[in-house]
Design an enzyme around this catalytic site. Structure first.
Site, PDB file in Angstrom:
ATOM      1  N   THR A  77       6.582   1.970   2.307  1.00  0.00           N
ATOM      2  CA  THR A  77       7.981   2.283   2.034  1.00  0.00           C
ATOM      3  C   THR A  77       8.072   3.495   1.108  1.00  0.00           C
ATOM      4  O   THR A  77       8.893   4.390   1.303  1.00  0.00           O
ATOM      5  CB  THR A  77       8.683   1.057   1.417  1.00  0.00           C
ATOM      6  OG1 THR A  77       8.478  -0.057   2.280  1.00  0.00           O
ATOM      7  CG2 THR A  77      10.159   1.303   1.252  1.00  0.00           C
ATOM      8  N   GLU A 107     -15.892 -25.254 -13.594  1.00  0.00           N
ATOM      9  CA  GLU A 107     -15.952 -23.788 -13.676  1.00  0.00           C
ATOM     10  C   GLU A 107     -17.356 -23.321 -14.044  1.00  0.00           C
ATOM     11  O   GLU A 107     -17.853 -22.334 -13.489  1.00  0.00           O
ATOM     12  CB  GLU A 107     -14.929 -23.262 -14.682  1.00  0.00           C
ATOM     13  CG  GLU A 107     -13.468 -23.565 -14.350  1.00  0.00           C
ATOM     14  CD  GLU A 107     -13.046 -23.140 -12.948  1.00  0.00           C
ATOM     15  OE1 GLU A 107     -13.618 -22.169 -12.410  1.00  0.00           O
ATOM     16  OE2 GLU A 107     -12.152 -23.795 -12.374  1.00  0.00           O
ATOM     17  N   THR A 144       0.816  -1.206   0.000  1.00  0.00           N
ATOM     18  CA  THR A 144       0.000   0.000   0.000  1.00  0.00           C
ATOM     19  C   THR A 144       0.858   1.268   0.000  1.00  0.00           C
ATOM     20  O   THR A 144       0.330   2.358   0.175  1.00  0.00           O
ATOM     21  CB  THR A 144      -0.945   0.025   1.214  1.00  0.00           C
ATOM     22  OG1 THR A 144      -0.221  -0.386   2.367  1.00  0.00           O
ATOM     23  CG2 THR A 144      -2.114  -0.901   1.010  1.00  0.00           C
ATOM     24  N   GLY A 145       2.142   1.109  -0.166  1.00  0.00           N
ATOM     25  CA  GLY A 145       2.984   2.295  -0.351  1.00  0.00           C
ATOM     26  C   GLY A 145       3.628   2.822   0.919  1.00  0.00           C
ATOM     27  O   GLY A 145       3.992   3.989   0.983  1.00  0.00           O
TER      28      GLY A 145
HETATM   29  P1  ADP Z   1       4.699  -1.404   1.243  1.00  0.00           P
HETATM   30  O1  ADP Z   1       5.971  -0.889   1.797  1.00  0.00           O
HETATM   31  O2  ADP Z   1       3.485  -0.790   1.869  1.00  0.00           O
HETATM   32  O3  ADP Z   1       4.591  -2.891   1.229  1.00  0.00           O
HETATM   33  P2  ADP Z   1       5.700  -0.214  -1.138  1.00  0.00           P
HETATM   34  O4  ADP Z   1       5.864   1.172  -0.684  1.00  0.00           O
HETATM   35  O5  ADP Z   1       6.914  -1.055  -1.180  1.00  0.00           O
HETATM   36  O6  ADP Z   1       4.591  -0.958  -0.285  1.00  0.00           O
HETATM   37  O7  ADP Z   1       5.001  -0.183  -2.557  1.00  0.00           O
HETATM   38  C1  ADP Z   1       5.481  -0.941  -3.629  1.00  0.00           C
HETATM   39  C2  ADP Z   1       5.269  -0.220  -4.944  1.00  0.00           C
HETATM   40  O8  ADP Z   1       3.875  -0.087  -5.233  1.00  0.00           O
HETATM   41  C3  ADP Z   1       5.780   1.194  -4.938  1.00  0.00           C
HETATM   42  O9  ADP Z   1       7.119   1.229  -5.250  1.00  0.00           O
HETATM   43  C4  ADP Z   1       4.924   1.855  -5.998  1.00  0.00           C
HETATM   44  O10 ADP Z   1       5.427   1.613  -7.288  1.00  0.00           O
HETATM   45  C5  ADP Z   1       3.614   1.139  -5.874  1.00  0.00           C
HETATM   46  N1  ADP Z   1       2.673   1.904  -5.050  1.00  0.00           N
HETATM   47  C6  ADP Z   1       2.116   1.502  -3.889  1.00  0.00           C
HETATM   48  N2  ADP Z   1       1.282   2.426  -3.407  1.00  0.00           N
HETATM   49  C7  ADP Z   1       1.310   3.463  -4.273  1.00  0.00           C
HETATM   50  C8  ADP Z   1       0.662   4.745  -4.321  1.00  0.00           C
HETATM   51  N3  ADP Z   1      -0.189   5.132  -3.377  1.00  0.00           N
HETATM   52  N4  ADP Z   1       0.945   5.536  -5.367  1.00  0.00           N
HETATM   53  C9  ADP Z   1       1.794   5.162  -6.321  1.00  0.00           C
HETATM   54  N5  ADP Z   1       2.438   3.991  -6.327  1.00  0.00           N
HETATM   55  C10 ADP Z   1       2.195   3.134  -5.331  1.00  0.00           C
HETATM   56 ZN    ZN Z   2     -13.319 -24.297  -8.247  1.00  0.00          ZN
HETATM   57 MG    MG Z   3       7.605  -1.948   2.463  1.00  0.00          MG
END
Ligand code: ADP
Ligand code: ZN
Ligand code: MG
Length: 599
Positions: free
Chosen positions: A206, A421, A203-204
């Site tokens: 990092t 299916e 969910t972004g």
């Molecule tokens: P988490 O750390 O929550 O598991 P990440 O920050 O590693 O997730 O997200 C992985 C990738 O997903 C990011 O590098 C980006 O490319 C994409 N991503 C996730 N959330 C967003 C967002 N809100 N906007 C744009 N890209 C996103």
């Molecule tokens: Zn099935």
């Molecule tokens: Mg992460």
């Protein structure tokens, strides 16, 4: 560096080989035009030689009035004078020059004796140095591995994070704190110390923390929880200390600990005693967090997708007392994320962001980013100039179900898969609360033999009892169809059964949707073992049986309903299965063409 070192070793080995060769073979033998000594003597006799020079055993005779030189050898220890005399030549008839080689020879002897030893010593030195560097590598673990993001690095800004408006707002407030603390202090506001970013994977979290680094304009130390734990016991704690020390020196600063659940798990609930290292690291974090005053302008940011696992001490006030939640994106947010990641990729005109966002309920930001990338790869593979809706659909399915696996299937297996299916699809289609069928396919993916997709058409924050029951019914439709048509069932329904049972269990134990009434029956697993073992929360055997009975009741009823529905719509079931055998995949319009549109 290591390449150079490797080279040095090769050069040394080559050198020692060369020296060995010189010693054994006594150096390169003559240049090839050496003449017998008798020829030299004869020439001297004929008075044709100007000068004879002796160099060790090598004889060089210069021929008179020419540039020619005769080269020859004498025996070791023989004197040139004696040789000439015994051949009846007056040694005085020619100029003889004897170059003294004894010291030179002695040196060669010494060097060739010592050089191999020197080379050996050199080799050992190199080897030892390697080993020592390795050891230093281990000791440097104790230092913080935190990567420092400074102002000069390529930066991610809040604009690179689509959606997540609330999280962005809260986090920019924190950035404000760092930049203008006085504004907040004047009003008596306490500057937050620890902020916990919480949300499902992808969910972004990092990403947004990187954006903070970009926005804040202060040193940003980033480290993943797992990086504290490496090889040596006791290292984690000292790394924490080191990281805080560095950050304090450069305050105002932000420390970011990604995936903190890997160190910050609840303490004292493991049966094995092997988590001392983790505990020490965690304790050190707690100590450090208590040990700085708000004046130090240090903010600790941490991210986790399992806040439930965190130690209570970590989330109490004064530590990570602020939470910023990142949730799975809703329709508008998905649109924004899709648009962001569509940049720089060519799409055909009939690609609709709106449709794509509707199709991808439950996708995380990372899922969406992956999907768009995957679509680009698919389109490129087929040599297209732009990405088509078809590529996006395939990429979306792949994201959730894994790649297609074309494999040889017997006609019997294909028929079984087709009815299975078709069973899901037909049962689901005639249930009021199940989402419309999006696609049916008997092409296998990942571990599944085929798939029927009912992607949610809206973002639901709630499920109703009737919808849950219908979902179970649709999930059991596959096996019910096999049973109805072939009077036998296959192993292909294993995951359907798992899904159905899980929903049923949750209905009974969490949502109060059974005859047991609205009671919560939790038995939290801890490290795979029932927690009840240690703190007496176990279910009584009686309650345990009652839960089982209720789950069974739900499953049985749903299975019967699926069978009834299939008998009623057997003609349509046959038609759908037939179409699947022909086309392998049916899109929603093709399916509805057979069974009629969903009411
Ligand atoms: P988490 O750390 O929550 O598991 P990440 O920050 O590693 O997730 O997200 C992985 C990738 O997903 C990011 O590098 C980006 O490319 C994409 N991503 C996730 N959330 C967003 C967002 N809100 N906007 C744009 N890209 C996103
Ligand atoms: Zn099935
Ligand atoms: Mg992460």
């Amino acid at each position: 560096m290591s390449v150079l070192k490797g080279l040095a070793i090769y050069v040394l080995i080559a050198l020692s080989a060369l020296i060995f060769f010189y010693q054994v073979a006594g150096g390169p033998s003559g240049t090839g035009n050496e003449v017998p000594i008798s020829q030299v003597i004869n020439q001297v006799k004929d008075n044709k030689i100007e000068k004879v020079s002796i160099e060790g055993n090598k004889i060089t005779a210069e021929v008179k009035s020419s540039d020619q030189k005769l080269i020859s050898r004498k025996e070791e220890g023989e004197s040139i004078y004696k040789i000439l005399e015994s051949s009846g030549v007056d040694p005085k008839s020619v100029t003889i020059e004897v170059k003294d080689l004894s010291t030179q020879q002695a040196w060669t002897g010494i060097i060739s004796a010592i050089l191999p030893v020197l080379i050996l010593v050199g080799l050992m030195f190199l080897l030892f140095r390697n080993a020592r560097e390795g050891a230093q590598g281990i000791f440097s673990f104790a230092q913080s591995r935190a990567r420092l993001f400074t102002k000069d690095q390529p930066q991610i800004k809040f604009t690179d994070v689509a959606g997540a408006e609330e999280a962005k707002k809260e986090l920019s407030e924190i950035v404000e704190f760092l930049k203008t603390p006085d504004k907040f202090k004047a009003l008596g506001a306490r500057i937050p110390r620890g902020v916990l970013l919480v949300g499902p994977p992808g969910t972004g979290k990092t990403l947004i923390s990187r954006a903070i680094a970009g926005e804040a304009g202060v040193p940003f130390y980033s480290i993943a929880g797992s990086e504290f734990m490496e090889m040596l016991v006791g290292v984690g704690a000292s790394r924490v200390r080191d990281m805080f020390l560095q950050a304090k020196k450069n305050a105002p600063a932000i420390i970011f600990i990604d995936e903190i659940e890997s160190i910050g798990r609840q303490r004292g609930i493991g049966i094995s005693g092997g988590h001392d290292e983790r505990e020490q690291t965690l304790n050190q974090i707690l100590v450090e967090m208590d040990g700085f005053t708000p004046n130090e302008r240090l903010i600790i940011l941490a991210a986790t997708n399992r806040p439930d696992l965190l130690d209570a001490a970590l989330i109490r006030p004064g530590r990570f007392d602020r939470r910023v939640v990142l949730s799975l994106p809703d329709l508008q947010e998905r649109k924004a994320i899709i648009e962001l990641h569509m940049k720089g990729k060519p799409f055909t005109k009939n690609v609709s962001v709106e449709k794509l966002a509707r199709r991808t309920v439950g996708f995380s930001g990372a899922d969406l980013a992956n999907m768009l990338n995957e679509a680009a790869i698919l389109a490129a593979r087929e040599g297209k100039k732009a990405i088509e809706p078809k590529d996006l659909e395939e990429a979306a399915t792949k994201e959730k179900l894994g790649p297609q696996r074309k494999r040889m299937q017997s006609e019997k297996d294909r028929k079984l898969a087709a009815y299975h299916e078709a069973g899901h699809a037909v049962v689901g289609h005639f249930l009021k609360n199940v989402d419309p069928v999006h696609r049916i396919s008997i092409v296998s993916r990942g571990i599944s033999g085929g798939h029927t997709l009912f992607p949610p058409t809206e973002d639901r924050s709630n499920e109703s009892k009737s919808r849950l029951l219908e979902q179970i019914t649709a999930a059991l439709g596959g096996q019910a169809a096999e049973d109805l048509v072939f009077k036998d069932i296959s192993t292909g329904a294993a995951s359907d059964i798992e899904i159905a049972t899980n929903i049923a269990r949750q209905m009974v134990t969490q949502y109060g949707m059974s005859a047991l009434g609205p009671i919560s029956i939790t038995s939290k697993p801890m490290f795979g073992i029932w927690r009840g073992m240690s703190d007496g929360e176990d279910l009584s055997p009686k309650l345990h049986d009652a839960v089982d009975i209720e789950i069974r009741k739900i499953i049985d009823t749903c299975y019967k309903n699926a069978q009834i529905s299939l008998k009623k719509y057997k003609v349509k079931l046959d038609l759908v299965a037939k179409a699947l055998l022909e086309k392998e995949t049916l899109e929603s319009d093709e399916f509805e063409g057979i069974v009629g549109s969903k009411k």
